[in-house]
Design an enzyme around this catalytic site. Structure first.
Site, short mmCIF file in Angstrom:
data_model
loop_
_atom_site.label_atom_id
_atom_site.label_comp_id
_atom_site.label_asym_id
_atom_site.label_seq_id
_atom_site.Cartn_x
_atom_site.Cartn_y
_atom_site.Cartn_z
N ASP A 18 0.87 -1.18 0.00
CA ASP A 18 0.00 0.00 0.00
C ASP A 18 0.90 1.23 0.00
OD1 ASP A 18 -3.16 0.70 1.16
OD2 ASP A 18 -1.64 2.27 1.12
N ILE A 19 0.58 2.16 -0.89
CA ILE A 19 1.43 3.35 -1.05
C ILE A 19 1.50 4.16 0.25
CG2 ILE A 19 -0.35 4.96 -1.89
CD1 ILE A 19 1.71 5.75 -4.09
N ASN B 299 -12.52 -2.79 3.43
CA ASN B 299 -13.52 -1.73 3.41
C ASN B 299 -14.40 -1.87 2.17
OD1 ASN B 299 -12.53 -0.36 5.75
ND2 ASN B 299 -10.88 0.49 4.50
N GLN C 15 -14.62 2.95 1.55
CA GLN C 15 -13.74 2.45 0.49
C GLN C 15 -13.35 3.60 -0.44
OE1 GLN C 15 -15.71 -0.57 -1.83
NE2 GLN C 15 -13.84 -1.17 -2.93
N HIS D 15 -10.23 -5.08 -2.12
CA HIS D 15 -8.88 -5.35 -1.63
C HIS D 15 -8.92 -5.67 -0.14
CE1 HIS D 15 -9.74 -1.05 -1.67
NE2 HIS D 15 -9.11 -0.97 -0.51
N HIS E 60 -6.65 -5.35 3.23
CA HIS E 60 -5.48 -4.70 3.83
C HIS E 60 -4.83 -5.68 4.82
CE1 HIS E 60 -6.39 -0.39 2.83
NE2 HIS E 60 -7.63 -0.85 2.77
P1 AMP Z 1 -9.56 1.77 0.95
O1 AMP Z 1 -9.74 3.07 1.63
O2 AMP Z 1 -9.86 0.58 1.83
O3 AMP Z 1 -10.29 1.71 -0.38
O4 AMP Z 1 -8.01 1.66 0.66
C1 AMP Z 1 -7.42 2.02 -0.55
C2 AMP Z 1 -5.94 1.96 -0.34
O5 AMP Z 1 -5.29 2.04 -1.60
C3 AMP Z 1 -5.37 3.10 0.52
O6 AMP Z 1 -4.78 2.56 1.71
C4 AMP Z 1 -4.34 3.76 -0.41
O7 AMP Z 1 -3.17 4.16 0.27
C5 AMP Z 1 -4.05 2.66 -1.40
N1 AMP Z 1 -3.57 3.12 -2.70
C6 AMP Z 1 -4.12 4.08 -3.48
N2 AMP Z 1 -3.40 4.23 -4.61
C7 AMP Z 1 -2.38 3.33 -4.55
C8 AMP Z 1 -1.29 2.99 -5.41
N3 AMP Z 1 -1.10 3.61 -6.58
N4 AMP Z 1 -0.44 2.02 -5.02
C9 AMP Z 1 -0.61 1.39 -3.85
N5 AMP Z 1 -1.63 1.65 -2.99
C10 AMP Z 1 -2.50 2.62 -3.34
#
Ligand code: AMP
Ligand code: ZN
Length: 137
Positions: free
Chosen positions: A29-30, A85, A91, A97, A99
């Site tokens: 996760d970024i 989420n 979400q 996805h 986590h």
């Molecule tokens: P959610 O809020 O459960 O939908 O989580 C989405 C997750 O995606 C967040 O924790 C972001 O940090 C992660 N995310 C968004 N863009 C990227 C990306 N390009 N590479 C890796 N993780 C990402």
């Protein structure tokens, strides 16, 4: 293709991938909410758990133990949260996805779970149970 996770899966934008098979990809996760924070996604664009087949769900969650053990070996966390989420505002990326969030002393992450059992009677639990059973049938 607008979905950022589909682009990662296709290799169109960079990500730090730690696992791949025919059905599933996992990458860092970024945000790195904690060190090792990893996402597990199906290759197929599926928005939420509501849309997953049982097979896809088992393929995604089938990766959880191996990745959990790898994160534990790599970083020696004090524990691990496995979190998913669904739907806004929870979400933010509309490609389902999971986590994987290793936990550390003083990581300042709060995942609160209020306890309401003092306010509930046995009948309340029965009513809740019955609603779920009705929805399942
Ligand atoms: P959610 O809020 O459960 O939908 O989580 C989405 C997750 O995606 C967040 O924790 C972001 O940090 C992660 N995310 C968004 N863009 C990227 C990306 N390009 N590479 C890796 N993780 C990402
Ligand atoms: Zn997607």
């Amino acid at each position: 293709m607008a979905c950022i996770f589909c682009k990662i899966i296709a290799g169109e934008i960079p990500a730090h991938k730690v696992y791949q098979d025919d059905a599933v990809v996992a990458f860092l996760d970024i945000s790195q909410t904690t060190k090792g924070h990893t996402l597990i996604v199906p290759r197929r664009h599926v928005k939420t758990v509501y849309d997953l087949s049982a097979k896809e769900a088992s393929q995604i969650f089938g990766v959880v133990p191996e990745l959990a053990n790898a994160l534990r070996r790599a970083f020696s966390p004090i524990g691990l949260n496995v979190l998913n989420n669904n739907e806004r505002p929870l979400q933010s990326v509309d490609h389902v996805h999971v986590h994987m969030i290793p936990r550390y002393e003083d990581d300042r992450l709060k995942i609160g779970m209020p306890d309401h059992h003092d306010a509930l009677r046995t009948q309340d639990y029965e009513d809740i149970k019955q609603k779920i059973l009705d929805a399942l049938s």
